[in-house]
Enzyme design. Structure first.
Site, PDB file in Angstrom:
ATOM      1  N   LYS A   1       0.847  -1.197   0.070  1.00 31.11           N
ATOM      2  CA  LYS A   1      -0.017   0.028   0.055  1.00 31.11           C
ATOM      3  C   LYS A   1       0.813   1.433   0.190  1.00 31.11           C
ATOM      4  O   LYS A   1       1.374   1.615   0.967  1.00 31.11           O
ATOM      5  CB  LYS A   1      -0.760   0.046   1.335  1.00 31.11           C
ATOM      6  CG  LYS A   1      -2.059   1.001   0.811  1.00 31.11           C
ATOM      7  CD  LYS A   1      -2.573   1.706   2.130  1.00 31.11           C
ATOM      8  CE  LYS A   1      -1.625   2.689   2.968  1.00 31.11           C
ATOM      9  NZ  LYS A   1      -1.620   3.829   1.996  1.00 31.11           N
TER      10      LYS A   1
ATOM     11  N   GLU B   1      10.048  16.471  14.224  1.00 36.69           N
ATOM     12  CA  GLU B   1      10.651  16.235  13.146  1.00 36.69           C
ATOM     13  C   GLU B   1      10.272  17.555  12.218  1.00 36.69           C
ATOM     14  O   GLU B   1       9.082  17.699  11.989  1.00 36.69           O
ATOM     15  CB  GLU B   1      10.367  14.980  12.689  1.00 36.69           C
ATOM     16  CG  GLU B   1      11.059  14.130  11.579  1.00 36.69           C
ATOM     17  CD  GLU B   1      10.579  12.890  11.108  1.00 36.69           C
ATOM     18  OE1 GLU B   1       9.393  12.419  11.707  1.00 36.69           O
ATOM     19  OE2 GLU B   1      11.263  12.320  10.723  1.00 36.69           O
TER      20      GLU B   1
ATOM     21  N   GLU C   1       9.929   1.382  10.445  1.00 37.77           N
ATOM     22  CA  GLU C   1      10.826   2.271   9.997  1.00 37.77           C
ATOM     23  C   GLU C   1      10.119   3.970  10.198  1.00 37.77           C
ATOM     24  O   GLU C   1       9.299   4.213   9.658  1.00 37.77           O
ATOM     25  CB  GLU C   1      11.332   2.200   8.605  1.00 37.77           C
ATOM     26  CG  GLU C   1      12.072   0.971   8.222  1.00 37.77           C
ATOM     27  CD  GLU C   1      13.538   0.793   8.867  1.00 37.77           C
ATOM     28  OE1 GLU C   1      13.800   1.980   9.386  1.00 37.77           O
ATOM     29  OE2 GLU C   1      14.260  -0.141   8.838  1.00 37.77           O
TER      30      GLU C   1
ATOM     31  N   CYS D   1      13.575  11.157   6.670  1.00 30.13           N
ATOM     32  CA  CYS D   1      13.499  10.693   7.947  1.00 30.13           C
ATOM     33  C   CYS D   1      15.072  10.747   8.413  1.00 30.13           C
ATOM     34  O   CYS D   1      15.238  10.909   9.802  1.00 30.13           O
ATOM     35  CB  CYS D   1      13.076   9.295   8.126  1.00 30.13           C
ATOM     36  SG  CYS D   1      14.095   8.211   7.154  1.00 30.13           S
TER      37      CYS D   1
HETATM   38  P1  NAD Z   1       2.544   8.535   7.582  1.00 29.31           P
HETATM   39  O1  NAD Z   1       2.786   7.958   8.661  1.00 29.31           O
HETATM   40  O2  NAD Z   1       1.379   9.688   7.463  1.00 29.31           O
HETATM   41  O3  NAD Z   1       2.203   7.454   6.254  1.00 29.31           O
HETATM   42  C1  NAD Z   1       2.962   6.280   5.829  1.00 29.31           C
HETATM   43  C2  NAD Z   1       1.892   5.475   5.273  1.00 29.31           C
HETATM   44  O4  NAD Z   1       1.079   4.777   6.238  1.00 29.31           O
HETATM   45  C3  NAD Z   1       1.258   5.978   4.081  1.00 29.31           C
HETATM   46  O5  NAD Z   1       1.069   4.966   3.162  1.00 29.31           O
HETATM   47  C4  NAD Z   1      -0.250   6.186   4.924  1.00 29.31           C
HETATM   48  O6  NAD Z   1      -1.104   6.154   3.827  1.00 29.31           O
HETATM   49  C5  NAD Z   1      -0.156   5.024   5.624  1.00 29.31           C
HETATM   50  N1  NAD Z   1      -1.234   5.314   6.971  1.00 29.31           N
HETATM   51  C6  NAD Z   1      -1.414   6.098   7.649  1.00 29.31           C
HETATM   52  N2  NAD Z   1      -2.390   5.742   8.418  1.00 29.31           N
HETATM   53  C7  NAD Z   1      -2.693   4.439   8.257  1.00 29.31           C
HETATM   54  C8  NAD Z   1      -3.392   3.866   9.159  1.00 29.31           C
HETATM   55  N3  NAD Z   1      -4.097   3.933  10.163  1.00 29.31           N
HETATM   56  N4  NAD Z   1      -3.271   2.303   8.845  1.00 29.31           N
HETATM   57  C9  NAD Z   1      -2.415   1.708   7.713  1.00 29.31           C
HETATM   58  N5  NAD Z   1      -1.782   2.502   7.001  1.00 29.31           N
HETATM   59  C10 NAD Z   1      -1.649   3.800   7.375  1.00 29.31           C
HETATM   60  O7  NAD Z   1       3.920   9.028   7.080  1.00 29.31           O
HETATM   61  P2  NAD Z   1       4.442   9.899   5.851  1.00 29.31           P
HETATM   62  O8  NAD Z   1       3.941  11.370   6.088  1.00 29.31           O
HETATM   63  O9  NAD Z   1       3.851   9.365   4.560  1.00 29.31           O
HETATM   64  O10 NAD Z   1       5.765   9.757   5.798  1.00 29.31           O
HETATM   65  C11 NAD Z   1       6.646  10.703   6.663  1.00 29.31           C
HETATM   66  C12 NAD Z   1       7.045  10.069   7.928  1.00 29.31           C
HETATM   67  O11 NAD Z   1       7.866   8.897   7.515  1.00 29.31           O
HETATM   68  C13 NAD Z   1       8.215  10.573   8.792  1.00 29.31           C
HETATM   69  O12 NAD Z   1       7.892  10.743  10.065  1.00 29.31           O
HETATM   70  C14 NAD Z   1       9.594  10.075   8.414  1.00 29.31           C
HETATM   71  O13 NAD Z   1      10.509  10.302   9.406  1.00 29.31           O
HETATM   72  C15 NAD Z   1       9.179   8.577   8.171  1.00 29.31           C
HETATM   73  N6  NAD Z   1      10.007   7.852   7.412  1.00 29.31           N
HETATM   74  C16 NAD Z   1      10.688   7.176   8.144  1.00 29.31           C
HETATM   75  C17 NAD Z   1      11.781   6.236   7.136  1.00 29.31           C
HETATM   76  C18 NAD Z   1      12.719   5.115   8.346  1.00 29.31           C
HETATM   77  O14 NAD Z   1      13.198   4.423   7.115  1.00 29.31           O
HETATM   78  N7  NAD Z   1      12.814   5.259   9.240  1.00 29.31           N
HETATM   79  C19 NAD Z   1      11.789   6.517   6.042  1.00 29.31           C
HETATM   80  C20 NAD Z   1      10.900   7.536   5.271  1.00 29.31           C
HETATM   81  C21 NAD Z   1      10.006   8.201   6.011  1.00 29.31           C
END
Ligand code: NAD
Length: 489
Positions: free
Chosen positions: A183, A390, A259, A293
């Site tokens: 997804k 962040e 992650e 991140c």
């Molecule tokens: P997000 O948590 O809003 O969304 C990530 C994914 O989760 C998306 O596909 C979203 O649609 C899905 N999602 C959201 N709510 C959900 C739910 N209730 N059930 C299932 N799926 C759900 O994050 P974002 O805004 O897309 O990305 C930014 C964040 O990701 C930042 O905090 C960043 O640090 C982190 N990030 C971490 C890494 C790592 O490897 N540690 C890498 C890239 C980004």
């Protein structure tokens, strides 16, 4: 470099769900994927409902047993072919990422390279899954330890690195023999859809990777996670969402890889090579317009060199060109959506109100698109919100320290522990910092460290598990111990 025509390229990106090897329409009203540099729709794509989520899991479950038995070499060769096709289509893939996410084309090209390397790395790892055989210490039974694919996995990816975050999960899952439901983030699904077409061309059997795009994220995801046939969830995204998914995963005690967010310290000691440190911080901060991140979030600089460091950094930042990622020479593209601009603006305003000195930028860019000026803050108090949160935007915020103990205390003063950067020319100090900073990864005198051959991941609230390296495939394998009697008894 000549890029394809945007409209023609977008027409080639599938706008449907990919389930059981078939492209099918979503049951709900299609939704728009926007260009963050204009705010206009690029394409409308399939919007899955919860039943279609389960249909995707059905397909993954149906394909699991045969795929687990496929020769590891064959699985590796599918990945290797996908790597080769991706190289042929690199300009197309880069442009799709720039259009839907906003990053400058040069960076999107970098992501094609980085994201592609997971395909190559795991094509090589597929044939290196080993167990062991041994005699019990008492000299009696014979112990066999073997590794097996954990089973159907649910892979959820964020919008900021739409290709690399997908390949970093899909490639080890394929290498290990796991089928999956993927997804992608609803802000940037086009990259994953285009990538799955490449996997299809590379000969991936039907049902091994299934992709669902949806606006009803929680409603579609929860039934998949609650289904006892699912065995694994791997998530990259924010810590808050990850915590919620971990709770859902307890129901069936799923294997989880998380992650999550970061709040990286970037520590510059008085003995650092300042040229290297400036170059390092520009890369660690402004890559992906600060939306990584791994982005340096808290720049901790020794008081003796702080003003000089701030002066040199500001000089560089002042030269950055802002614009659509497709324009030549652009460094600062748009943020992913207007909400992100609001958040960054509010963090900067509150830091300035708390006493930070604004050296450059500090405003949203008026007009179309979600742009925020590259910004430098100096002497930001450690008590301010921007130090805790962040930032996820092009804001470089400097806080000073006066000795090594204070630097370590400030660096560890966060619930996160994904990555840290340390700049010092003192080898012993560098070694002490490796020991004492609570972090999953460290850049010692370098500002960018991600690599397919290295284990990527965090400690504390930055997550559980590792992606890439030898460790990456282990997330998709379980260990089985078998005992057979002593053959001479
Ligand atoms: P997000 O948590 O809003 O969304 C990530 C994914 O989760 C998306 O596909 C979203 O649609 C899905 N999602 C959201 N709510 C959900 C739910 N209730 N059930 C299932 N799926 C759900 O994050 P974002 O805004 O897309 O990305 C930014 C964040 O990701 C930042 O905090 C960043 O640090 C982190 N990030 C971490 C890494 C790592 O490897 N540690 C890498 C890239 C980004």
């Amino acid at each position: 470099m000549t890029y394809p025509n945007e409209a023609e390229l977008l027409a080639k990106v599938p706008g449907q769900l990919f389930i059981g090897g078939e492209w099918i329409d979503g049951a709900d009203e299609p939704f728009a994927v926007n260009d963050p540099s204009t705010g206009k729709a690029l394409k409308h794509i399939a919007n899955a409902n919860p039943e279609q989520g389960i249909q995707a899991l059905d397909a993954a479950v149906a394909a699991q047993e045969d795929f687990a038995r496929m020769a590891p070499r064959e699985r590796g060769e599918i990945l290797r072919r996908a790597f080769d096709i991706l190289q042929e289509r690199r300009d197309e893939m880069a442009l799709i990422m720039t259009l839907e996410m906003g990053k400058p084309l040069a960076e999107a090209q970098g992501e094609v390279t980085y994201g592609g390397e997971f395909l190559r790395w795991f094509s090589e790892e597929a044939v290196r899954v080993h167990g062991r055989y041994g005699t019990q210490p008492e000299g009696t039974g014979r112990m066999i330890v073997s590794k097996h694919p954990v089973g159907p996995a649910f892979l959820i990816t964020p919008w900021n690195f739409p290709l690399a975050m997908a390949t970093r999960k899909i490639a080890p899952a394929i290498a290990a023999g796991c089928t999956s439901v993927v997804k992608p983030a609803s802000l940037t699904p086009l990259t994953t859809l285009y990538f799955v077409k490449i996997l299809e061309e590379a000969g991936l059997p039907k049902g091994v990777v299934n992709v669902i795009t949806t606006r009803s994220t929680a409603a579609v995801s929860s039934p998949i996670i609650a289904d006892p046939r699912l065995r694994k969830i791997s998530f990259t995204g924010s810590t808050g969402v990850g915590q919620g998914l971990m709770k859902e995963a307890t129901k069936n005690v799923l294997r989880t890889s998380m992650e999550l967010g970061g709040n990286a310290p970037f520590v510059v000691f008085e003995d650092a090579d300042l040229d290297k440190a400036v170059e390092g911080v520009i890369a660690a901060k402004f890559r992906n317009i600060g939306q990584a991140c791994t982005a340096a979030n808290r720049i901790l600089v020794h008081t003796d060199v702080a003003d000089e460091f701030a002066r040199r950094v500001t000089q560089k930042v002042a030269s950055f060109k802002i614009g659509r990622g497709t324009e030549e020479g652009v460094i600062i593209g748009p943020l992913v959506e207007d909400k992100a601009v609001d958040k960054v603006a509010s963090l900067v305003d509150s830091a300035v109100a708390a006493g930070a000195e604004l050296l450059h930028g500090g405003k949203r860019v008026e007009g179309d698109g979600s742009f925020y000026e590259p910004t430098v803050l100096n002497r930001t108090p450690a008590s301010s919100e921007i130090f805790r949160e962040e930032i996820f935007g092009p804001v470089l915020s400097i806080t000073t320290f006066s000795d090594e103990e204070e630097a370590i205390r400030l660096a560890n003063d966060t619930e996160y522990g994904l990555v840290s950067y340390v700049f010092t020319e003192d080898l012993k100090r560098g070694q002490r910092l490796i020991d004492r900073i609570e972090t999953g990864m460290m850049g010692l005198n370098i500002g960018v460290l991600s690599n397919a051959a290295a284990p990527f991941g965090g400690v504390k609230m930055s997550g559980i598990g590792r992606e890439g390296g030898f460790e990456g495939i282990e997330e998709y394998l379980y260990t089985k111990y078998t005992l057979t009697p002593n053959p001479y008894a």
